[in-house]
Enzyme design. Sequence first.
Site, PDB file in Angstrom:
ATOM      1  N   CYS A 356      49.925  37.764  38.977  1.00  0.00           N
ATOM      2  CA  CYS A 356      48.591  37.544  38.383  1.00  0.00           C
ATOM      3  C   CYS A 356      48.645  37.383  36.863  1.00  0.00           C
ATOM      4  O   CYS A 356      47.734  36.798  36.288  1.00  0.00           O
ATOM      5  CB  CYS A 356      47.672  38.715  38.696  1.00  0.00           C
ATOM      6  SG  CYS A 356      47.568  39.143  40.431  1.00  0.00           S
TER       7      CYS A 356
HETATM    8  O1  KQY Z   1      44.344  38.016  39.784  1.00  0.00           O
HETATM    9  C1  KQY Z   1      44.126  39.171  39.726  1.00  0.00           C
HETATM   10  N1  KQY Z   1      44.551  39.953  40.658  1.00  0.00           N
HETATM   11  C2  KQY Z   1      43.393  39.727  38.580  1.00  0.00           C
HETATM   12  C3  KQY Z   1      42.311  40.644  38.904  1.00  0.00           C
HETATM   13  C4  KQY Z   1      41.724  41.208  37.645  1.00  0.00           C
HETATM   14  C5  KQY Z   1      40.560  41.981  37.858  1.00  0.00           C
HETATM   15  C6  KQY Z   1      39.923  42.483  36.605  1.00  0.00           C
HETATM   16  N2  KQY Z   1      39.960  43.894  36.565  1.00  0.00           N
END
Ligand code: KQY
Length: 376
Positions: A356
């Site tokens: 991510c």
């Molecule tokens: O792609 C992702 N898993 C990011 C999630 C971020 C969430 C914000 N707290």
Amino acid sequence: MRILHSIPREDGFRMPAEYEEHEGCIIIWPERADSWQYGAVAARRAFVQVAVAIAESEKVTVCAGEAQYDTAREMLPPQIRVVEMSSNDSWARDYMPTFVVNEEGERRGIDWYFNAWGGLVDGLYFPWDKDNKMARKFCDMMDTDVYDARDFVLEGGSIHVDGEGTAMVTEACLLSAGRNPFLTKEQITEKLKAYLNVDKVIWLPRGIYQDETNEHVDNICAFTAPGEVVLAWTDNEEDPQYELSLACLKVLNQERDARGRRIKVHKLPLPAPVYVDDDTCEGLAHMDMEPTRTPGERLAASYVNFYISNGAVVMPGFGDVKDAEAKKILEELFPTRKVVQVMARDILIGGGNIHCITQQIPAKGKTKRKAEGINA
Ligand code: KQY
């Protein structure tokens, strides 16, 4: 940089698989006090470890906001480039460009609309305006033309491709009310086919339990080669994750990819559930007077959230007995790459993991041939 209103498939551009050759990788420096506990100090150390592991085999660019530029420059080694760019948070996967390439050695970006994982329906923060400008800013900096796909809400973590005509997504995410509620599943499929230049979209039903992105595919399942995936798995039937992983396995077992191959599924064990503790909550700032985490909340921990660089697979570790087993499985699946495990609890607290926080920039040129032998 030109803003393009044509369609990648019609222009002969396609999204390469992550295991194809990269030119580099983008990371965004963590700063946000309601995402990263205790002033993001521990998160930054983990981000540095990820960046350093990737930089061994490809160029890493870290984007840091004005207030953090000096710290980022100081903490990162000189081979890593640091540029000043403002954002709302640090999820390069989700709002840096999705890059597409053609056979003539050209590369372009795609700029999807980003609404913080669900906008005013169930988005995770407001505003998200700076994040939403990152794809174009980065393309401008690279002097790369960019497709305008802002009529469609999509995050990079919600798609995976095999580089040979197949994409993989989850229904839980792409059909969620906060993304594109006016489009049908068929219309979304057509959009993905046109922009990623794929012939087939595999729709997995679910993702990881409690994944606040509405269950991005990149936390539950990833291609390791054309026709092969790893699927986050637990044998514990009491765990709510069991039903979710089983539902995905059933789909994968009956699906074929774009080339007509059956999908070979490698089960990647999950760590024991990771929970938020009191101390973490203490260390997080509140957002709009509300805490962003609650003690006892289960986080969406998964080893599937790894990044494939040219020379390594950078995967999360959680200090769990399953860390070594998961690493061994990835070592077997990626024999030409070094598998590096970074302790990632401090990234997970933000709501995602190593995949991510990274976005690959594929190499220009005829990368296909290399891709076919790259894991062999
Ligand atoms: O792609 C992702 N898993 C990011 C999630 C971020 C969430 C914000 N707290």
